[in-house]
Design a protein around this motif. Sequence first.
Motif, short mmCIF file in Angstrom:
data_model
loop_
_atom_site.label_atom_id
_atom_site.label_comp_id
_atom_site.label_asym_id
_atom_site.label_seq_id
_atom_site.Cartn_x
_atom_site.Cartn_y
_atom_site.Cartn_z
N UNK A 54 9.73 32.45 -75.30
CA UNK A 54 10.15 33.82 -75.06
C UNK A 54 9.22 34.85 -75.65
N UNK A 55 9.30 36.06 -75.13
CA UNK A 55 8.55 37.19 -75.63
C UNK A 55 9.10 37.62 -76.99
N UNK A 56 8.37 38.46 -77.72
CA UNK A 56 8.90 38.95 -79.00
C UNK A 56 10.24 39.66 -78.83
N UNK A 57 11.12 39.48 -79.79
CA UNK A 57 12.47 40.05 -79.71
C UNK A 57 12.44 41.57 -79.71
N UNK A 58 13.27 42.16 -78.86
CA UNK A 58 13.40 43.62 -78.79
C UNK A 58 14.79 43.96 -78.29
N UNK A 59 15.43 44.92 -78.94
CA UNK A 59 16.74 45.39 -78.47
C UNK A 59 16.60 46.42 -77.36
N UNK A 60 15.40 47.00 -77.21
CA UNK A 60 15.22 48.10 -76.27
C UNK A 60 15.14 47.63 -74.83
N UNK A 61 14.74 46.38 -74.60
CA UNK A 61 14.57 45.85 -73.25
C UNK A 61 15.92 45.32 -72.77
N UNK A 62 16.42 45.84 -71.67
CA UNK A 62 17.76 45.45 -71.22
C UNK A 62 17.77 44.81 -69.84
N UNK A 63 16.62 44.56 -69.25
CA UNK A 63 16.55 43.83 -67.99
C UNK A 63 15.34 42.91 -68.05
N UNK A 64 15.37 41.81 -67.28
CA UNK A 64 14.29 40.81 -67.38
C UNK A 64 12.93 41.40 -67.01
N UNK A 65 11.95 41.32 -67.89
CA UNK A 65 10.60 41.79 -67.55
C UNK A 65 9.89 40.81 -66.63
N UNK A 66 8.90 41.31 -65.92
CA UNK A 66 8.18 40.47 -64.97
C UNK A 66 7.46 39.31 -65.64
N UNK A 95 14.66 36.48 -75.06
CA UNK A 95 14.08 37.58 -74.30
C UNK A 95 13.94 37.28 -72.81
N UNK A 96 15.10 36.95 -72.19
CA UNK A 96 15.20 36.78 -70.74
C UNK A 96 14.38 35.60 -70.22
N UNK A 97 14.03 34.68 -71.09
CA UNK A 97 13.39 33.45 -70.61
C UNK A 97 14.36 32.73 -69.70
N UNK A 98 13.82 32.05 -68.70
CA UNK A 98 14.71 31.43 -67.73
C UNK A 98 14.10 30.15 -67.17
N UNK A 99 14.98 29.35 -66.62
CA UNK A 99 14.62 28.05 -66.07
C UNK A 99 13.92 27.21 -67.14
N UNK A 100 14.75 26.79 -68.09
CA UNK A 100 14.31 25.96 -69.21
C UNK A 100 15.18 24.71 -69.24
#
Length: 527
Positions: free
Chosen positions: A308-320, A345-350
């Motif tokens: 996953x990307x670095x943790x952030x509370x500000x991001x509220x939808x999956x980034x590209x 951080x919105x990681x998927x398909x794991x």
Amino acid sequence: MRSNTPLHLACAALGAAIVAALLIIPSASAATLFSDDFQDGDATGWARSGGSWSVVTDGSPAYRQSGTSADARALAGGGSGWGDQAVQARVKPIAYNGSGRYVAVLARAQSSSNYYFLGLSNTGAAVLGKRTGGAPITLATGAAGVTTGAWHTVRLEAFGTTLRGFVNNVQVVSTTDTSFGSGRAGLAGYYASATFDDVLVTDLGGPTDPPTTPTIPPGSCRTSGSPTGFASVNAWGQNGTTGGAGGPTVAVDTAAELLAAIGQQSPLTVCVMGTITVPAGMHDVASDKTILGVGATSGITGGGLNIGLPASDAVTSPPADAVHNVIIRNLSFRGATDDSINVQMFSHHVWIDHNDLADGYDGLIDIKRGSSYVTVSWNHTHDHTKNMLLGHDDGNAAQDVGRLKVTYHNNWFDGTPQRNPRVRFGEPVHVYNNYYFYNTDTGVACQADAGCLVEGNYFERVEEPVTNSYAGPGGRCVARNNVFVNESGAPDCSGTVQEASAYYSYTVADPNSVKATVMAGAGVGKI
């Protein structure tokens, strides 16, 4: 924070521990010669030549060279410096003044005009070179995918006459040179501006040149099979989970090889040979990776894997650029200083399958911050308290609601007191055909409006096997067709939950057969 041997060995050890979660230290046996993460707000001890250097806040305190009109250098390290050394820093290029410009880390710097450098150039490439009192001399170049405004981990190794350059934990250049045998470490902006952070100098020796490549025994690094559950679903632009399929296969048996391989930005199957001790902290896994243990005795100790990307509370939808399509199978995890496996951080398909996890510090498998479409299957977890967390905070609804879709099946939760899993917000969270044994606090704890479907499991000596009133805001759970034996309690469930069958097909085995099936099939050496 900075350290410098021999005067400050105690500070060096502390500095290494603080930055370990952010940096890839090439070997568990490497001694820290110097470190500075600028958390103290100053750059005392750095000798500057040219440019405009200051400590700024760029997410956290960092060292910036501002402006592009100077040949700027900053050196650190006492006395005459060191001989063999690996100099590493996080580097964010900001701007370049023309062509042939770079921002760099320096090794064996004898003065502000005599040193080796590994630079990120204005063309997006890595350039390995030297200064011998005059203009830069290029020794080697390599593709590195460098972009301005983005952080890059840059490491220059100088051991004997061999120089090697790494960008984002992948070796991109190498050469030999005899100009400098020792010197200090440093940073540079050659008519370029940049921010630098988490500077680390170690005495790690590089592998032989050419590196010795482990031989994979025929048939021992198999990548067959596919997941059942949420990791199989076509969603978020990814159809199922295939890991490194379509890419090459590499074998690794050292920490440096493992960490370089899992960080590559292309499909790759990484065959882990034996137990590898990695540095403390969490180590990033890039998209499209299969990390597969060879045999029944391969694994990772000393640190954990971060998907996953670095943790952030500000991001509220999956980034590209969310990390996706990762498989971790047939590995033993021991002695992690944080989580053994962290998905965030919105990681998927794991797909996390057929692993043996124990004796960590925090979670064994934690999934959080909007991650989804994950299957956790056929793992044996034991000798650990905080087992598996799904959703890290009651106040994280903005990232988690509508996500955290995870399947847990055929796992052996063996004497793990709590978090089996502890769930927030996710729906549906599908927990089926697992074997629970002597979980002294809770089995499945479903909280914060999560929706848990718990079916076909075998609970033995579990006082509170399923609950939606464990702690904090309540959740919803449906428990059906489970077995409760040997002093196990009854489920404490209410509400309705989405059906997993709306997302994928599955078959629930007779729960009375689950104990024998899972004990025989979960863990390493079973695929």
